[in-house]
Design a protein around this motif. Structure first.
Motif, short mmCIF file in Angstrom:
data_model
loop_
_atom_site.label_atom_id
_atom_site.label_comp_id
_atom_site.label_asym_id
_atom_site.label_seq_id
_atom_site.Cartn_x
_atom_site.Cartn_y
_atom_site.Cartn_z
N ALA A 122 -15.01 -101.19 2.50
CA ALA A 122 -14.45 -102.46 2.97
C ALA A 122 -13.25 -102.85 2.13
CB ALA A 122 -15.51 -103.55 2.89
N THR A 123 -12.27 -103.47 2.78
CA THR A 123 -11.13 -104.01 2.04
C THR A 123 -11.40 -105.45 1.62
OG1 THR A 123 -10.05 -104.67 4.10
CG2 THR A 123 -9.46 -102.52 3.19
N ARG A 124 -12.35 -106.10 2.31
CA ARG A 124 -12.77 -107.45 1.95
C ARG A 124 -14.18 -107.67 2.49
NH1 ARG A 124 -9.09 -106.86 5.66
NH2 ARG A 124 -9.14 -108.01 7.59
N ALA A 125 -14.98 -108.40 1.72
CA ALA A 125 -16.38 -108.63 2.08
C ALA A 125 -16.50 -109.78 3.07
CB ALA A 125 -17.19 -108.93 0.82
N CYS A 126 -17.60 -109.75 3.84
CA CYS A 126 -17.85 -110.76 4.87
C CYS A 126 -18.94 -111.72 4.43
CB CYS A 126 -18.25 -110.07 6.18
SG CYS A 126 -16.92 -109.04 6.84
N HIS A 127 -18.80 -112.98 4.85
CA HIS A 127 -19.75 -114.04 4.48
C HIS A 127 -20.95 -114.07 5.41
CE1 HIS A 127 -15.55 -115.32 3.59
NE2 HIS A 127 -16.09 -115.44 2.39
N VAL A 128 -20.73 -113.67 6.65
CA VAL A 128 -21.79 -113.65 7.67
C VAL A 128 -21.68 -112.30 8.37
CG1 VAL A 128 -22.66 -114.71 9.80
CG2 VAL A 128 -21.67 -116.16 8.01
N ALA A 129 -22.83 -111.69 8.66
CA ALA A 129 -22.84 -110.42 9.39
C ALA A 129 -23.89 -110.48 10.49
CB ALA A 129 -23.13 -109.25 8.45
N VAL A 130 -23.53 -109.94 11.65
CA VAL A 130 -24.46 -109.83 12.77
C VAL A 130 -24.53 -108.35 13.14
CG1 VAL A 130 -25.01 -110.54 15.11
CG2 VAL A 130 -23.85 -112.14 13.57
N LEU A 131 -25.73 -107.80 13.12
CA LEU A 131 -25.95 -106.41 13.48
C LEU A 131 -26.78 -106.36 14.74
CD1 LEU A 131 -25.54 -106.44 10.28
CD2 LEU A 131 -26.72 -104.25 10.32
N ASP A 132 -26.33 -105.58 15.70
CA ASP A 132 -27.04 -105.42 16.97
C ASP A 132 -27.19 -103.93 17.26
OD1 ASP A 132 -28.22 -105.83 19.40
OD2 ASP A 132 -26.45 -106.66 20.38
N PRO A 133 -28.00 -103.24 16.43
CA PRO A 133 -28.14 -101.79 16.61
C PRO A 133 -28.90 -101.44 17.89
CG PRO A 133 -29.69 -102.57 14.96
CD PRO A 133 -28.83 -103.74 15.34
N PRO A 134 -28.73 -100.21 18.38
CA PRO A 134 -29.52 -99.79 19.54
C PRO A 134 -31.01 -99.99 19.25
CG PRO A 134 -27.86 -98.15 19.01
CD PRO A 134 -27.84 -99.16 17.91
N TYR A 135 -31.72 -100.49 20.24
CA TYR A 135 -33.15 -100.77 20.08
C TYR A 135 -33.96 -99.50 19.83
CZ TYR A 135 -32.90 -105.63 21.85
OH TYR A 135 -32.66 -106.97 22.03
N GLY A 136 -35.01 -99.66 19.04
CA GLY A 136 -36.04 -98.63 18.89
C GLY A 136 -35.64 -97.41 18.10
N GLN A 137 -34.52 -97.45 17.39
CA GLN A 137 -34.09 -96.26 16.65
C GLN A 137 -34.18 -96.44 15.13
OE1 GLN A 137 -30.37 -94.62 18.08
NE2 GLN A 137 -30.83 -95.23 20.17
N GLY A 138 -34.66 -97.60 14.69
CA GLY A 138 -34.83 -97.83 13.26
C GLY A 138 -33.53 -97.84 12.47
N LEU A 139 -32.44 -98.29 13.10
CA LEU A 139 -31.13 -98.24 12.45
C LEU A 139 -30.82 -99.44 11.57
CD1 LEU A 139 -28.99 -96.81 15.40
CD2 LEU A 139 -30.04 -95.58 13.49
N GLY A 140 -31.63 -100.50 11.66
CA GLY A 140 -31.37 -101.71 10.88
C GLY A 140 -31.30 -101.46 9.38
N PRO A 141 -32.37 -100.94 8.75
CA PRO A 141 -32.34 -100.75 7.30
C PRO A 141 -31.24 -99.80 6.81
CG PRO A 141 -34.60 -100.80 8.05
CD PRO A 141 -33.73 -100.77 9.29
N PRO A 142 -31.04 -98.62 7.44
CA PRO A 142 -29.97 -97.77 6.93
C PRO A 142 -28.58 -98.39 7.13
CG PRO A 142 -30.99 -96.73 8.85
CD PRO A 142 -31.81 -97.93 8.48
#
Length: 190
Positions: free
Chosen positions: A114-134
């Protein structure tokens, strides 16, 4: 699909063709942003006001566009699929938000530094693939999240999310077949 609140409320946005992208539906998106702007996370003011917001697994960019509509100063979109990036570019142009946005065409699991950090993040990974933690680990390791960043992850209601080191679960809300897990990030806890 439409923007559900803020200065662009009611304006249409385009979703990419095909089945590779699952845009966040109106109700969960509206609920997510109402919680951010009016709920417990807004006790000290709107956390989106003048914030830099990360929309990871961006797809059409609905979450980042919603954040811009509701007062964010900047949105950074991470998306790998070319069709989604094309739709996102069109949505930014339609809303006149190109100057307030950066598109990073990359895999969220292997993002560039990253060139600059974000204050708020929204992640919407594909369902059912366990991608949130990684994805959370990768974004934190590459400097995408500011200290005390507020993070929301949308998952299938039946999916579990064990927060990685540095993340603390704050709340979970269920909407039909999906749920949104709210986390805070502390770089010192990673």
């Amino acid at each position: 699909m439409r923007i559900v609140g803020g200065r662009h409320k009611g304006r249409p946005i385009r979703a990419p063709e095909g089945e590779g992208v699952r845009p966040t539906r109106g109700l969960p998106r509206e609920s997510l942003f109402n919680i951010l702007t009016h709920g417990r996370f807004a006790a000290d003011g709107n956390p989106l006001a003048d914030a830099r917001v990360l929309d990871a697994f961006a797809g059409s960019g609905a979450n980042g566009l919603e954040a811009l509509s509701r007062g964010a100063a900047e949105a950074i979109f991470i998306e790998t699929q070319a069709a989604a990036v094309s739709a996102l570019r069109q949505n930014l142009q339609t809303l006149g938000e190109q100057a307030n946005a950066t598109i990073v065409q990359a895999d969220v699991l292997h993002p560039p530094r990253a060139t600059r950090a974000c204050h708020v993040a929204v992640l919407d990974p594909p369902y059912g693939q366990g991608l949130g933690p990684p994805a959370l680990r990768a974004l934190a390791e590459q400097g995408w999240l500011a200290e005390s960043a507020l993070v929301a992850v949308e998952l299938l209601k039946t999916e579990d999310l064990t927060p990685p080191a540095g993340f603390e679960e704050l709340d979970t809300r269920t909407y039909g077949k999906s749920k949104i897990v709210f986390l805070s990030y502390a770089a010192s806890g990673a």
